[in-house]
Scaffold this active site. Structure first.
Site, PDB file in Angstrom:
ATOM      1  N   ALA A 115      -1.214  -3.451  17.797  1.00 42.47           N
ATOM      2  CA  ALA A 115      -1.048  -4.533  18.774  1.00 42.47           C
ATOM      3  C   ALA A 115      -0.300  -5.749  18.228  1.00 42.47           C
ATOM      4  CB  ALA A 115      -2.418  -4.959  19.287  1.00 42.47           C
ATOM      5  N   GLU A 146     -11.402   7.032  18.598  1.00 47.90           N
ATOM      6  CA  GLU A 146     -10.062   6.986  19.194  1.00 47.90           C
ATOM      7  C   GLU A 146      -9.744   8.288  19.906  1.00 47.90           C
ATOM      8  OE1 GLU A 146      -6.939   5.224  16.798  1.00 47.90           O
ATOM      9  OE2 GLU A 146      -5.518   6.762  17.421  1.00 47.90           O
ATOM     10  N   HIS A 173       1.518   1.840  15.388  1.00 48.78           N
ATOM     11  CA  HIS A 173       1.388   0.962  14.219  1.00 48.78           C
ATOM     12  C   HIS A 173       2.762   0.523  13.714  1.00 48.78           C
ATOM     13  CE1 HIS A 173      -2.744   2.940  13.224  1.00 48.78           C
ATOM     14  NE2 HIS A 173      -2.922   1.819  13.871  1.00 48.78           N
ATOM     15  N   ASP A 214     -11.727   0.405   9.447  1.00 50.32           N
ATOM     16  CA  ASP A 214     -10.647   0.755  10.380  1.00 50.32           C
ATOM     17  C   ASP A 214     -10.121   2.150  10.028  1.00 50.32           C
ATOM     18  OD1 ASP A 214      -8.618   0.416  12.302  1.00 50.32           O
ATOM     19  OD2 ASP A 214      -7.298  -0.653  10.902  1.00 50.32           O
ATOM     20  N   HIS A 215      -9.963   3.001  11.012  1.00 53.78           N
ATOM     21  CA  HIS A 215      -9.429   4.367  10.817  1.00 53.78           C
ATOM     22  C   HIS A 215     -10.138   5.140   9.699  1.00 53.78           C
ATOM     23  CE1 HIS A 215      -6.154   4.020  13.685  1.00 53.78           C
ATOM     24  NE2 HIS A 215      -5.867   2.834  13.172  1.00 53.78           N
ATOM     25  N   ASP A 273      -2.351  -6.138  12.067  1.00 54.19           N
ATOM     26  CA  ASP A 273      -2.116  -6.029  10.631  1.00 54.19           C
ATOM     27  C   ASP A 273      -0.669  -6.403  10.304  1.00 54.19           C
ATOM     28  OD1 ASP A 273      -2.012  -5.398   7.971  1.00 54.19           O
ATOM     29  OD2 ASP A 273      -2.634  -3.327   8.168  1.00 54.19           O
TER      30      ASP A 273
HETATM   31  N1  PH4 Z   1      -4.368  -0.880  12.375  1.00 52.01           N
HETATM   32  C1  PH4 Z   1      -4.017  -1.149  10.979  1.00 52.01           C
HETATM   33  C2  PH4 Z   1      -3.631   0.130  10.264  1.00 52.01           C
HETATM   34  C3  PH4 Z   1      -3.177  -0.085   8.836  1.00 52.01           C
HETATM   35  O1  PH4 Z   1      -3.274   2.677   6.275  1.00 52.01           O
HETATM   36  P1  PH4 Z   1      -2.936   1.261   6.565  1.00 52.01           P
HETATM   37  O2  PH4 Z   1      -3.849   0.275   5.883  1.00 52.01           O
HETATM   38  O3  PH4 Z   1      -1.475   0.933   6.319  1.00 52.01           O
HETATM   39  O4  PH4 Z   1      -3.154   1.154   8.153  1.00 52.01           O
HETATM   40  O5  PH4 Z   1      -5.424  -0.104  12.626  1.00 52.01           O
HETATM   41  C4  PH4 Z   1      -3.644  -1.359  13.468  1.00 52.01           C
HETATM   42  O6  PH4 Z   1      -3.881  -0.948  14.595  1.00 52.01           O
HETATM   43  C5  PH4 Z   1      -2.595  -2.412  13.216  1.00 52.01           C
HETATM   44  O7  PH4 Z   1      -1.563  -2.432  14.184  1.00 52.01           O
HETATM   45  P2  PH4 Z   1      -0.196  -3.237  13.864  1.00 52.01           P
HETATM   46  O8  PH4 Z   1       0.607  -2.397  12.910  1.00 52.01           O
HETATM   47  O9  PH4 Z   1       0.492  -3.382  15.194  1.00 52.01           O
HETATM   48  O10 PH4 Z   1      -0.580  -4.547  13.299  1.00 52.01           O
HETATM   49 ZN    ZN Z   2      -4.892   1.239  14.105  1.00 57.42          ZN
END
Ligand code: PH4
Ligand code: ZN
Length: 307
Positions: free
Chosen positions: A212, A134, A180, A82-83, A255
């Site tokens: 989401a 994205e 987020h 992810d990202h 998340d």
């Molecule tokens: N994500 C999760 C991003 C988490 O750097 P990190 O591990 O803190 O980043 O890609 C989401 O899109 C989650 O969305 P949410 O915050 O609404 O659950």
């Molecule tokens: Zn994200």
């Protein structure tokens, strides 16, 4: 059964009109809560880790946990980066058996995002690994000061069409007004559904909704009852989520909901049993809380019995 790639799972979701949950994990208990829920609901599931999670736990541990879970789950499981912000992380993920990667160069100039994503698609597709990208920036619509600014942060549908044509990505995350974290909307929650419809029509590929989480008031209140100080939290309501799925969203990133559930569970256990210090008694209920949350999301996403 082993891990499958994102393309396979999302093609089926797009055809049948449901979305697959993509849940972030940073440790074994979160992973087990997610996988237990998916197995119980017989739902496909995307396990995902960010660069931050990899820095925290180590990619070897995270990949081994996911592989172990997938081996006996009996459902479709994807392991997704992810990202991914750096090409090095993408390559690291490929080496560790991830079946899907996100190249997130959305904060760079369009041409840079395009060429970096093209490179990743070339390498990843050779290994049978899917790619998500994205466009636009994740930011609540009402956070911007003017309509012009709002437009600038959201995805440009014509650009999305060009990007998908030139890169061949398997999935695209268009910024349509989510962000987020636990504080997504200051007023009435709203997403740009017209823009989502245009992107879906012009690209034709499965779309991804980041930021989401639903941020349920019940979980936030529980956390606060047991000592948290979370004020003004707001997430994406379920009816808006269902509308997004009808509009072409096939992968839903979650998340924050899991973090809130996990920590509320820990807070409750520690408050009720201040004498306790057995980790199994503290983290076990937190794992159950993650499972309950994931079961709830699977129901809203419509992917139960699709695994
Ligand atoms: N994500 C999760 C991003 C988490 O750097 P990190 O591990 O803190 O980043 O890609 C989401 O899109 C989650 O969305 P949410 O915050 O609404 O659950
Ligand atoms: Zn994200």
């Amino acid at each position: 059964m082993g891990l499958v790639n994102l393309h396979a799972v999302l093609a089926k979701a797009q055809k049948q009109g449901y979305a697959v949950g993509a849940f972030n994990f940073v440790n074994m208990e979160m992973l087990q809560g997610i996988i237990d829920a998916a197995v119980e609901a017989h739902a496909p599931v995307i396990l995902q880790t960010t660069e931050g999670a990899i820095e925290y736990a180590g990619i070897g541990y995270l990949a081994a946990l996911a592989r172990t879970a997938a081996a006996t789950a009996g459902i479709d499981v994807v392991l997704h980066l992810d990202h991914g912000k750096h090409l090095e992380t993408v390559v690291q993920a490929l080496r560790h058996g991830y079946t899907s990667v996100m190249m997130d160069a959305s904060d760079r100039l369009y041409d840079e995002n395009l060429s970096l994503t093209q490179q990743v698609v070339r390498i990843a597709h050779m290994a049978g690994v899917s790619v998500e990208a994205e466009l636009g920036r994740l930011k609540g619509i009402e956070d911007t000061v003017s309509v012009g600014d709002a437009q600038a942060t959201l995805v440009d549908p014509a650009q999305a069409q060009d990007f998908v044509r030139q890169t061949g990505v398997d999935a695209l995350a268009p910024a349509i007004g989510t962000s987020h974290g636990a504080f997504k909307f200051k007023g009435t929650p709203r997403l740009d559904f017209e823009r989502l419809g245009q992107v879906a029509h012009l690209t034709g590929i499965p779309l991804v909704l980041h930021g989401a989480s639903s941020v349920p008031a019940g979980i936030v209140n529980k956390a606060n009852d047991y000592g948290a100080a979370i004020k003004g939290a707001a997430g994406v309501p379920d009816d808006i989520m269902r509308q997004a799925i009808r509009g072409g969203i096939c992968k839903i990133n979650t998340d924050t909901d899991l973090r809130l559930s996990f920590t509320a569970g820990i807070r409750e256990e520690l408050t009720k049993h201040p004498e306790g210090f057995d980790l199994r008694h503290i983290l076990g209920p937190a794992r159950d809380a993650v499972k309950a949350m994931v079961l709830n999301r699977i129901e809203v996403f419509g992917c139960a019995e699709k695994g």
